[in-house]
Every structure is written in C-alpha cells, then in structure tokens.
Design a protein around this motif. Structure first.
Motif, PDB file in Angstrom:
ATOM      1  N   GLN A   1      50.665  39.667  -6.013  1.00  0.00           N
ATOM      2  CA  GLN A   1      50.234  38.636  -6.945  1.00  0.00           C
ATOM      3  C   GLN A   1      49.668  39.284  -8.195  1.00  0.00           C
ATOM      4  OE1 GLN A   1      47.474  36.645  -4.119  1.00  0.00           O
ATOM      5  NE2 GLN A   1      48.544  34.802  -4.793  1.00  0.00           N
ATOM      6  N   ASP A   2      49.729  38.558  -9.305  1.00  0.00           N
ATOM      7  CA  ASP A   2      49.060  38.995 -10.519  1.00  0.00           C
ATOM      8  C   ASP A   2      48.018  37.948 -10.906  1.00  0.00           C
ATOM      9  OD1 ASP A   2      50.931  37.078 -11.277  1.00  0.00           O
ATOM     10  OD2 ASP A   2      51.202  37.960 -13.251  1.00  0.00           O
ATOM     11  N   ARG A   3      47.137  38.316 -11.824  1.00  0.00           N
ATOM     12  CA  ARG A   3      45.999  37.472 -12.165  1.00  0.00           C
ATOM     13  C   ARG A   3      46.405  36.142 -12.791  1.00  0.00           C
ATOM     14  NH1 ARG A   3      41.281  37.277  -9.890  1.00  0.00           N
ATOM     15  NH2 ARG A   3      39.545  37.452 -11.279  1.00  0.00           N
ATOM     16  N   HIS A   4      47.492  36.131 -13.584  1.00  0.00           N
ATOM     17  CA  HIS A   4      47.921  34.908 -14.248  1.00  0.00           C
ATOM     18  C   HIS A   4      48.933  34.108 -13.431  1.00  0.00           C
ATOM     19  CE1 HIS A   4      46.923  36.877 -18.377  1.00  0.00           C
ATOM     20  NE2 HIS A   4      45.830  36.465 -17.757  1.00  0.00           N
ATOM     21  N   SER A   5      49.269  34.568 -12.258  1.00  0.00           N
ATOM     22  CA  SER A   5      50.268  33.931 -11.385  1.00  0.00           C
ATOM     23  C   SER A   5      51.610  33.749 -12.080  1.00  0.00           C
ATOM     24  CB  SER A   5      49.769  32.572 -10.884  1.00  0.00           C
ATOM     25  OG  SER A   5      48.630  32.738 -10.081  1.00  0.00           O
TER      26      SER A   5
ATOM     27  N   LYS B   1      49.418  38.375  -0.839  1.00  0.00           N
ATOM     28  CA  LYS B   1      49.125  37.274   0.080  1.00  0.00           C
ATOM     29  C   LYS B   1      50.222  37.239   1.129  1.00  0.00           C
ATOM     30  CE  LYS B   1      51.533  33.644  -2.397  1.00  0.00           C
ATOM     31  NZ  LYS B   1      51.500  32.325  -2.962  1.00  0.00           N
TER      32      LYS B   1
ATOM     33  N   ASP C   1      45.573  42.152 -20.079  1.00  0.00           N
ATOM     34  CA  ASP C   1      44.605  41.272 -19.415  1.00  0.00           C
ATOM     35  C   ASP C   1      45.172  40.674 -18.123  1.00  0.00           C
ATOM     36  OD1 ASP C   1      46.432  39.623 -20.661  1.00  0.00           O
ATOM     37  OD2 ASP C   1      44.943  38.078 -21.130  1.00  0.00           O
ATOM     38  N   ASN C   2      46.470  40.833 -17.895  1.00  0.00           N
ATOM     39  CA  ASN C   2      47.072  40.398 -16.633  1.00  0.00           C
ATOM     40  C   ASN C   2      47.201  41.638 -15.754  1.00  0.00           C
ATOM     41  OD1 ASN C   2      48.293  38.860 -14.687  1.00  0.00           O
ATOM     42  ND2 ASN C   2      50.277  38.790 -15.689  1.00  0.00           N
ATOM     43  N   TYR C   3      46.634  41.601 -14.585  1.00  0.00           N
ATOM     44  CA  TYR C   3      46.673  42.770 -13.716  1.00  0.00           C
ATOM     45  C   TYR C   3      46.912  42.347 -12.274  1.00  0.00           C
ATOM     46  CZ  TYR C   3      41.788  41.307 -13.502  1.00  0.00           C
ATOM     47  OH  TYR C   3      40.639  40.570 -13.400  1.00  0.00           O
ATOM     48  N   ARG C   4      47.160  43.330 -11.441  1.00  0.00           N
ATOM     49  CA  ARG C   4      47.438  43.068 -10.028  1.00  0.00           C
ATOM     50  C   ARG C   4      46.259  42.351  -9.391  1.00  0.00           C
ATOM     51  NH1 ARG C   4      50.272  47.338 -11.375  1.00  0.00           N
ATOM     52  NH2 ARG C   4      52.241  47.756 -10.340  1.00  0.00           N
ATOM     53  N   ASN C   5      46.582  41.452  -8.459  1.00  0.00           N
ATOM     54  CA  ASN C   5      45.539  40.690  -7.789  1.00  0.00           C
ATOM     55  C   ASN C   5      45.789  40.701  -6.282  1.00  0.00           C
ATOM     56  OD1 ASN C   5      43.207  39.199  -7.741  1.00  0.00           O
ATOM     57  ND2 ASN C   5      44.258  37.232  -7.977  1.00  0.00           N
TER      58      ASN C   5
ATOM     59  N   LEU D   1      54.282  43.805 -15.190  1.00  0.00           N
ATOM     60  CA  LEU D   1      53.020  44.081 -15.871  1.00  0.00           C
ATOM     61  C   LEU D   1      53.152  45.144 -16.954  1.00  0.00           C
ATOM     62  CD1 LEU D   1      50.580  44.019 -12.837  1.00  0.00           C
ATOM     63  CD2 LEU D   1      50.968  42.231 -14.529  1.00  0.00           C
TER      64      LEU D   1
END
Length: 154
Positions: A40-44, A23, A16-20, A5
C-alpha cells in the motif's frame, strides 16, 4: 511499487506519497483460498497489476501453471515464479497436482483416432544434446503435423 513511487524500498525521497506497509487480502482460486500481502502507499493510488483491487478470484492460476510447465519449467521453478509474481508460497506438490490434471487430456489426445490419409505432412525436429552415462549424445524430438482431406490440422 518502486515504479509507482519513483524510488526503491529503503531509499530516501522528498515525495509526499510513500510506502504504507502491506495488507492481507483473501483471494480464491480453483485450489482453495490464500492471503497474499498487497503493498500500500499513503495516498492509496497504487494499482496492483497481478491481483487487482477488489479482485477476489484468480481461478486462472492453473492455466498459468500449465503454461509454465509446457514451456519446460520444473515444479521448483514454477513455485518460485508464482511466489515472485503473486507473493504467496505455492508448494511443489500443489504444482504437481495441477499439472497431473492435464496429463489425462494429453494422453487422450495422443491416443485419438487418426485418419487413413493425410495429403499434406509437415515434419520438423528439435535437436538436443543429452548426457547419458558421461557420454553426450545428440537426440531429436520429431513433430509431425498432418492436414487431412477436410483441411483440418491433426
């Protein structure tokens, strides 16, 4: 994830891609199943390096444990390394069970029959300072490598 990131955890960024979150993933090994937390990140677009995407089996973990044990790490240090690298807790008794499996192989190798003659010998030693009853002594661990008449190292 920090490298992917471009910023560390809890740091603000205009990306705009951040930690999500994470899992759970069920993974099999030679010693049973466990569930590491995979970030995971927002954009996978994050690709884990240790347990890859869609990888369900890491049976080679015992080789890694034995390798760390051979390098002189204690069971506690190995347990810490496994938790740091793979993200799951590995008990010291589990580490001992893995290393105990190779002890028989080591003993068999040490008791193997040797040839009568070795035309070439290499002898080396590593010197250690060892504390014994508050006295420091220099001890040596000797390594002898012989090459038999067929050119095979023993």
């Amino acid at each position: 994830m920090d490298n992917h990131l471009g910023y560390s955890s809890y740091e603000r960024s205009s990306n705009d891609n951040y930690r999500n979150g994470t899992k759970k993933k069920r993974v099999r090994s030679n010693y049973g199943e466990f569930e590491p937390d995979v970030p995971q990140d927002r954009h996978s677009s994050f690709e884990p390096t240790v347990v890859k995407k869609r990888q369900k089996d890491i049976s080679g973990i015992d080789r890694k444990i034995i390798s760390m044990y051979a390098r002189g790490l204690t069971t506690r240090q190995i347990s810490g390394q496994i938790e740091e690298i793979y993200g799951f807790e590995c008990s010291e008794s589990f580490i001992s069970d893995v290393t105990d499996k190779v002890l028989q192989d080591i003993e068999d190798w040490q008791n193997r029959p040797l040839d009568e003659i070795y035309p070439i010998l290499f002898i080396d030693a590593v010197h250690f300072s060892v504390r014994d009853d508050n006295i420091i002594r220099k001890l040596a661990a000797y390594v002898i490598l012989g090459i038999n008449c067929d050119g095979i190292k023993r």
